[in-house]
Scaffold this active site. Structure first.
Site, PDB file in Angstrom:
ATOM      1  N   HIS A 110     -58.852  -1.485  38.438  1.00 24.26           N
ATOM      2  CA  HIS A 110     -58.949  -0.050  38.710  1.00 24.26           C
ATOM      3  C   HIS A 110     -57.614   0.501  39.228  1.00 24.26           C
ATOM      4  CE1 HIS A 110     -62.090   3.271  39.632  1.00 24.26           C
ATOM      5  NE2 HIS A 110     -60.930   3.814  39.298  1.00 24.26           N
ATOM      6  N   ARG A 158     -64.690   5.429  33.696  1.00 24.76           N
ATOM      7  CA  ARG A 158     -65.632   4.966  34.703  1.00 24.76           C
ATOM      8  C   ARG A 158     -66.406   3.768  34.145  1.00 24.76           C
ATOM      9  NH1 ARG A 158     -63.048   7.238  37.896  1.00 24.76           N
ATOM     10  NH2 ARG A 158     -63.637   8.856  39.403  1.00 24.76           N
TER      11      ARG A 158
END
Length: 310
Positions: free
Chosen positions: A273, A225
């Site tokens: 991502h 993250r």
């Protein structure tokens, strides 16, 4: 029974097709246009739903997350106190392991150096080449993703260790745990891979203090993250030469702003991502399995412990 699919990032038609193929009698609805009467929704399959949406479903029984991480859901103050199931499925795990192996090997075999030499039209061979067994890789987080990546790297002959909050045992992997285990783990790590869940305890864990405990010339790979990383601390460690490079797949702001220094930093590799994507064709089995367990009165698996955050 009705299941509501909520995601602005996933292809809803794929999920509807896969769910209906295995559960033809299930009423599958897609938010927002196809939600219908909120009182008819029994289950929700979601990724980053709008705050308050799940709380507006009075008969909701279970929430299935489309991702392995549930930090965005837990950050919603209106999240109902219902069973929350995180995504643990072979396709997601395999995708993450492929990404980790790719970028560990990329740094291990000096690919960024040769890519820069090609851009500059430079032919220069290295006089020394490390073998994988001479390269120490450390995995932060030994859940389903971290454990699989660690075993795959071990199979490639890397010297692999892992760190976790609580004790873990993995065949052929040196493991460390807790606050007392973090310092020796970092001291023996040349390539650090972060696959931790995001919790209050792990937010900002990749900071100047942690980087200083890595050997000079270490590399950082963050596929967990964005909020694990203190971005300015990473840039400082790279610029002063303590860290040799970084691969980053996740960021505090996504999409990464076009003026962000990560885009052009010579020691940083940016990916958007994409390390591991939940895909309906492989992930549907977990959702269907969970619904069948509910129907049979059996306990759900991969339930989130809200106190731990994963």
């Amino acid at each position: 029974m009705a299941l509501l699919f909520v995601s602005a990032h996933d292809h809803a038609a794929d999920w509807v097709h896969e769910l209906k193929a295995q559960l033809p009698d299930m009423d599958v609805r897609v938010w927002p246009e196809g939600m219908g009467d909120p009182a008819e929704i029994d289950y929700a399959l979601v990724w980053k739903p709008p705050s308050g949406l799940l709380a507006s479903l009075p008969n909701l029984k279970v929430i299935f997350s489309l991702g392995a991480g549930v930090d965005a859901l837990l950050a919603d103050p209106t999240l109902p106190d219902l069973p929350l199931v995180r995504m643990v499925e072979p396709g997601l795990t395999e995708g993450m392991t492929e990404y980790v192996c790719l970028h560990v090997l990329r740094w291990h075999r000096d690919a960024p150096l040769f890519e820069a030499q090609q851009r500059d039209v430079v032919w220069k061979q290295l006089t020394h080449q490390h073998l994988a067994r001479e390269r120490r890789v450390g995995i932060l987080g030994l859940g389903a993703l971290g454990s699989d990546a660690a075993q795959a790297l071990k199979a490639l002959r890397f010297d692999v260790a892992g760190w976790s909050r609580s004790p873990k045992s993995l065949d052929g992997i040196t493991t460390y745990h807790g606050a007392e285990g973090l310092t020796p783990f970092l001291a023996r790590t040349d390539i650090l891979v972060c696959l931790l869940p995001l919790t209050p305890d792990t937010e900002n864990i990749l900071d100047s203090g942690l980087f200083a405990q890595l050997p000079r010339g270490a590399v950082v790979i963050n596929a967990a993250r964005g909020r694990h990383l203190v971005e300015e601390d990473l840039l400082a460690a790279l610029d002063r030469g303590h860290l040799a490079g970084a691969t980053l797949d996740v960021f505090r702001t996504e999409p990464l702003p076009p003026d962000h220094p990560f885009w052009t930093h010579p020691k940083v590799t940016v990916t958007p991502h994409v390390a591991a994507i939940t895909q309906a064709r492989t992930a549907v089995e977990q959702v269907v399995g969970g619904l069948k367990r509910l129907a049979a009165g059996q306990p759900l698996i991969n339930l989130v412990d809200r106190q731990r955050g994963y």
